[in-house]
Design a protein around this motif. Structure first.
Motif, mmCIF file in Angstrom:
data_model
loop_
_atom_site.group_PDB
_atom_site.id
_atom_site.type_symbol
_atom_site.label_atom_id
_atom_site.label_comp_id
_atom_site.label_asym_id
_atom_site.label_seq_id
_atom_site.Cartn_x
_atom_site.Cartn_y
_atom_site.Cartn_z
ATOM 1 N N MET A 31 28.994 37.775 37.964
ATOM 2 C CA MET A 31 28.997 39.468 37.206
ATOM 3 C C MET A 31 30.103 39.935 36.615
ATOM 4 O O MET A 31 31.135 39.701 36.826
ATOM 5 N N PHE A 33 31.218 43.960 34.911
ATOM 6 C CA PHE A 33 30.902 45.395 35.146
ATOM 7 C C PHE A 33 31.406 45.929 33.889
ATOM 8 O O PHE A 33 32.472 45.434 33.230
ATOM 9 N N TYR A 35 32.839 49.921 32.949
ATOM 10 C CA TYR A 35 33.233 51.246 33.718
ATOM 11 C C TYR A 35 33.489 52.351 32.514
ATOM 12 O O TYR A 35 34.200 51.508 31.432
ATOM 13 N N LEU A 92 36.273 50.205 30.195
ATOM 14 C CA LEU A 92 36.756 48.800 30.872
ATOM 15 C C LEU A 92 35.737 47.953 31.308
ATOM 16 O O LEU A 92 34.770 48.344 31.942
ATOM 17 N N GLY A 96 33.747 39.988 38.270
ATOM 18 C CA GLY A 96 33.781 39.918 39.916
ATOM 19 C C GLY A 96 33.691 38.581 40.136
ATOM 20 O O GLY A 96 32.769 37.689 39.731
ATOM 21 N N TYR A 97 34.499 38.165 41.302
ATOM 22 C CA TYR A 97 34.409 36.752 41.700
ATOM 23 C C TYR A 97 34.040 36.657 43.262
ATOM 24 O O TYR A 97 33.878 37.623 43.885
ATOM 25 N N GLU A 99 35.208 35.693 45.712
ATOM 26 C CA GLU A 99 36.249 36.244 46.866
ATOM 27 C C GLU A 99 36.111 37.482 47.175
ATOM 28 O O GLU A 99 37.054 38.176 47.482
ATOM 29 N N ARG A 100 34.998 38.351 46.169
ATOM 30 C CA ARG A 100 34.800 39.667 46.506
ATOM 31 C C ARG A 100 36.041 40.322 45.940
ATOM 32 O O ARG A 100 36.812 41.460 46.427
ATOM 33 N N THR A 101 36.367 40.171 44.706
ATOM 34 C CA THR A 101 37.622 40.810 43.990
ATOM 35 C C THR A 101 37.051 40.916 42.283
ATOM 36 O O THR A 101 36.464 40.178 41.903
ATOM 37 N N GLN A 102 37.555 42.044 41.859
ATOM 38 C CA GLN A 102 37.306 42.490 40.460
ATOM 39 C C GLN A 102 38.716 42.114 39.671
ATOM 40 O O GLN A 102 39.482 42.974 40.175
ATOM 41 N N TYR A 103 38.558 41.762 38.567
ATOM 42 C CA TYR A 103 39.630 41.688 37.842
ATOM 43 C C TYR A 103 39.377 42.413 36.428
ATOM 44 O O TYR A 103 38.076 42.492 36.079
ATOM 45 N N PHE A 104 40.101 43.258 35.784
ATOM 46 C CA PHE A 104 39.763 44.138 34.704
ATOM 47 C C PHE A 104 40.457 43.790 33.560
ATOM 48 O O PHE A 104 41.405 43.005 33.324
ATOM 49 N N GLY A 105 39.746 44.076 32.408
ATOM 50 C CA GLY A 105 40.335 43.879 31.062
ATOM 51 C C GLY A 105 41.373 45.017 30.958
ATOM 52 O O GLY A 105 41.372 46.092 31.609
ATOM 53 N N TYR B 37 44.315 49.410 43.480
ATOM 54 C CA TYR B 37 44.666 49.162 42.082
ATOM 55 C C TYR B 37 45.718 49.884 41.505
ATOM 56 O O TYR B 37 45.696 51.033 41.807
ATOM 57 N N ASN B 103 29.295 43.211 44.641
ATOM 58 C CA ASN B 103 30.395 43.214 44.223
ATOM 59 C C ASN B 103 30.961 44.471 43.464
ATOM 60 O O ASN B 103 31.742 44.576 42.830
#
Lengths: 113, 117
Positions: A31, A33, A35, A92, A96-97, A99-105, B37, B103
């Motif tokens: 996944m 995303f 924004y 942005l 989505g990983y 472990e239910r975490t999102q990391y952003f560019g 965040y 997610n």
């Protein structure tokens, strides 16, 4: 964590033109995303991009204005079409990983004149 | 639908002191995740801390800790020994758990934190 890059980092565009923003992830993710963050505001989800299927758009966002591609598990693009000054924002991407975490560019700062 | 509320638009703290940022949320879900965040002036969104709702123990990451009150639907962030580099916008965020949840993150409006020397 994850390493996510975006190109371009910033751009100044003329109204009526289109800009394609690229997002690259250093590992395969299901996944991704996109924004939008308007000046001084929080993040608003534009759409969810899953590999192998059409993007799912949130209320107020349409495919004709924000077409998205997701050709593989590490890459996605967002196009902002027929731009107007109201499209001036930071865009942005995130991944989505499991472990239910999102990391952003790092974001793309867009100014439309 | 889920909502996340951050009632403090701006806060300031002296360097080396402790500050607490507030966050409340509303949901009918029982399985979910909460996040803080940080967004410094560079605009990069940085994950500070993550809490799983089914875990009673409050998450900690070095100088950052949370006070998770599930019944009150409250999720505050405590920053100890504040540093100038902590100056940033802080966003509280919510994610539904479960295999079909998608997610997706719901963000609060943000709190602008200024650490003063």
């Amino acid at each position: 964590s994850a390493v996510i890059s975006q190109k371009p980092s910033r751009d100044i565009c003329q109204r009526g033109t289109s800009l394609t923003i690229q997002c690259q992830v250093d590992s395969q993710v299901t996944m991704m995303f996109w924004y939008r963050q308007q000046p001084g505001q929080s993040l608003t989800l534009i759409a969810t991009a899953n590999q192998g299927s059409e993007a799912t758009y949130e209320s107020g966002f349409v495919i004709d204005k924000f077409p998205i591609s997701r050709p593989n598990l590490t890459f996605s693009t967002l196009t902002v079409s027929n731009m107007s000054p109201e499209d001036s924002s930071i865009y942005l991407c995130s991944a989505g990983y499991r472990e239910r975490t999102q990391y952003f560019g790092p974001g793309t700062r867009l100014l439309v004149l | 639908a889920q909502t996340v509320t951050q009632s403090q638009p701006e806060m300031s703290v002296q360097e080396a002191e402790t500050v607490t940022l507030s966050c409340t949320y509303d949901t009918s879900e029982s399985n979910y995740y909460l996040f803080w965040y940080k967004q410094p002036p560079s605009r990069q969104m940085i994950l500070v801390i993550r809490q799983e709702a089914y875990k009673q123990q409050n998450a900690t990451e070095n100088r950052f800790s949370v006070n998770f009150q599930k019944a009150a639907k409250s999720f505050s962030l405590k920053i100890s020994d504040s540093q100038l580099g902590d100056t940033a916008m802080y966003f509280c965020a919510f994610m539904i758990g479960g295999d079909n949840a998608g997610n997706m993150l719901t963000f609060g409006g943000g709190t602008r934190l200024m650490v003063k020397p």
